[in-house]
Design a protein around this motif. Sequence first.
Motif, PDB file in Angstrom:
ATOM      1  N   PRO A   1       0.814  -1.224   0.000  1.00 36.29           N
ATOM      2  CA  PRO A   1       0.000   0.000   0.000  1.00 36.29           C
ATOM      3  C   PRO A   1       0.847   1.274   0.000  1.00 36.29           C
ATOM      4  O   PRO A   1       0.520   2.233  -0.706  1.00 36.29           O
TER       5      PRO A   1
ATOM      6  N   LEU B   1      -3.718  -5.235  -8.769  1.00 32.22           N
ATOM      7  CA  LEU B   1      -4.422  -4.902  -7.530  1.00 32.22           C
ATOM      8  C   LEU B   1      -3.776  -3.699  -6.862  1.00 32.22           C
ATOM      9  O   LEU B   1      -2.568  -3.672  -6.646  1.00 32.22           O
TER      10      LEU B   1
ATOM     11  N   ALA C   1      -4.279  -1.997  -3.294  1.00 31.19           N
ATOM     12  CA  ALA C   1      -4.958  -2.187  -2.002  1.00 31.19           C
ATOM     13  C   ALA C   1      -4.407  -1.177  -1.009  1.00 31.19           C
ATOM     14  O   ALA C   1      -3.208  -0.935  -0.953  1.00 31.19           O
TER      15      ALA C   1
ATOM     16  N   GLY D   1      -4.295  -4.192   4.460  1.00 32.82           N
ATOM     17  CA  GLY D   1      -4.355  -5.638   4.333  1.00 32.82           C
ATOM     18  C   GLY D   1      -5.748  -6.234   4.295  1.00 32.82           C
ATOM     19  O   GLY D   1      -5.927  -7.386   3.935  1.00 32.82           O
TER      20      GLY D   1
ATOM     21  N   HIS E   1      -9.906  -5.155   1.054  1.00 39.21           N
ATOM     22  CA  HIS E   1     -10.297  -5.796  -0.200  1.00 39.21           C
ATOM     23  C   HIS E   1     -10.572  -7.286  -0.009  1.00 39.21           C
ATOM     24  O   HIS E   1     -10.545  -8.061  -0.948  1.00 39.21           O
TER      25      HIS E   1
ATOM     26  N   SER F   1       4.221  -8.716   0.519  1.00 36.33           N
ATOM     27  CA  SER F   1       3.494  -7.453   0.610  1.00 36.33           C
ATOM     28  C   SER F   1       2.466  -7.446   1.731  1.00 36.33           C
ATOM     29  O   SER F   1       2.047  -6.383   2.179  1.00 36.33           O
ATOM     30  N   GLY F   2       2.019  -8.616   2.148  1.00 36.36           N
ATOM     31  CA  GLY F   2       0.984  -8.692   3.180  1.00 36.36           C
ATOM     32  C   GLY F   2      -0.421  -8.403   2.686  1.00 36.36           C
ATOM     33  O   GLY F   2      -1.352  -8.300   3.477  1.00 36.36           O
ATOM     34  N   ILE F   3      -0.597  -8.280   1.384  1.00 35.61           N
ATOM     35  CA  ILE F   3      -1.954  -7.993   0.875  1.00 35.61           C
ATOM     36  C   ILE F   3      -2.407  -8.943  -0.227  1.00 35.61           C
ATOM     37  O   ILE F   3      -3.566  -8.953  -0.595  1.00 35.61           O
TER      38      ILE F   3
ATOM     39  N   LEU G   1      -3.147 -13.171   1.917  1.00 33.82           N
ATOM     40  CA  LEU G   1      -4.593 -13.113   2.136  1.00 33.82           C
ATOM     41  C   LEU G   1      -5.296 -14.265   1.423  1.00 33.82           C
ATOM     42  O   LEU G   1      -6.209 -14.886   1.975  1.00 33.82           O
TER      43      LEU G   1
ATOM     44  N   HIS H   1      -3.116 -12.752   8.371  1.00 30.20           N
ATOM     45  CA  HIS H   1      -2.151 -12.661   7.284  1.00 30.20           C
ATOM     46  C   HIS H   1      -1.290 -11.428   7.472  1.00 30.20           C
ATOM     47  O   HIS H   1      -1.740 -10.420   8.020  1.00 30.20           O
TER      48      HIS H   1
END
Lengths: 153, 95
Positions: free
Chosen positions: A69, A103, A105, A108, A111, B12-14, B18, B40
């Motif tokens: 992010p 993506l 975002a 975390g 989304h 990235s942790g996203i 996830l 996560h």
Amino acid sequence: MITDMLKKENIQIIDSIPDWREAIRISVQPLVDTGYVEPRYIDGIIANTEELGPYYVLVDDVALIHGRPEQGVLEKQLAVTVVKEPVAFAEDGSHKARLLVTLAATDGEAHIDVMRALAELFMDADKIEQLVNSTDVDTIYQIFSDADTAEAE
Amino acid sequence: MAVSKIMCCCGSGIGSSLMIRLNVEKVLKKMGKTGIEVVHSTTSDAQPGAADIFVVGGDLADFVEKLPHKIVLHNIMSAQELEEKLTAMFAELGE
């Protein structure tokens, strides 16, 4: 909902892309143009790839291109690039993908419902095949919209 | 050892973390395991003591090398692989 995060104008179909760096530029550019990420998001993802390898190639043929992010995301959003000729994201020619989902975002968690729908879609090899063989944006948008409904069932 | 927390990690942790977390939650439900917190995060949060079990994709195996009780997935989208490896891990931990 995927449809809250994906606009038709951010879906593109491309014949071929010369290399993975160009693929990241092309697949992120619509989100730069529409104001969802800063241009530095592109450089961030390229730098991450140089450090970690192609961490975003989740399954055969599918890349969920994203950075962190704080690497330039302004607002959460998706873009979709279908490239007819597979792009190899690893220097050894492996990690090939034709479906590039970009993506953005903001954190975390925000989304999570979209990721749940994308997870269902990415596990469905038939749907992936339909997407990469699509020749128009409307069909691609429809398949992503349908993933919302499928996930809700 | 009672497993109370599972941490799924990626760079990235996203993204993939996830995806893995959603699959872990689904598989735990199928296995009838309740009361386990699944989170996560980025690999930098994957430290001993942060969770009872860590789950990562194969590309990040090196980053979690020193952690106890880790599951490294060849295919992060495969519920079958995840269930097999979680089952083996629970057995190893005497669950």
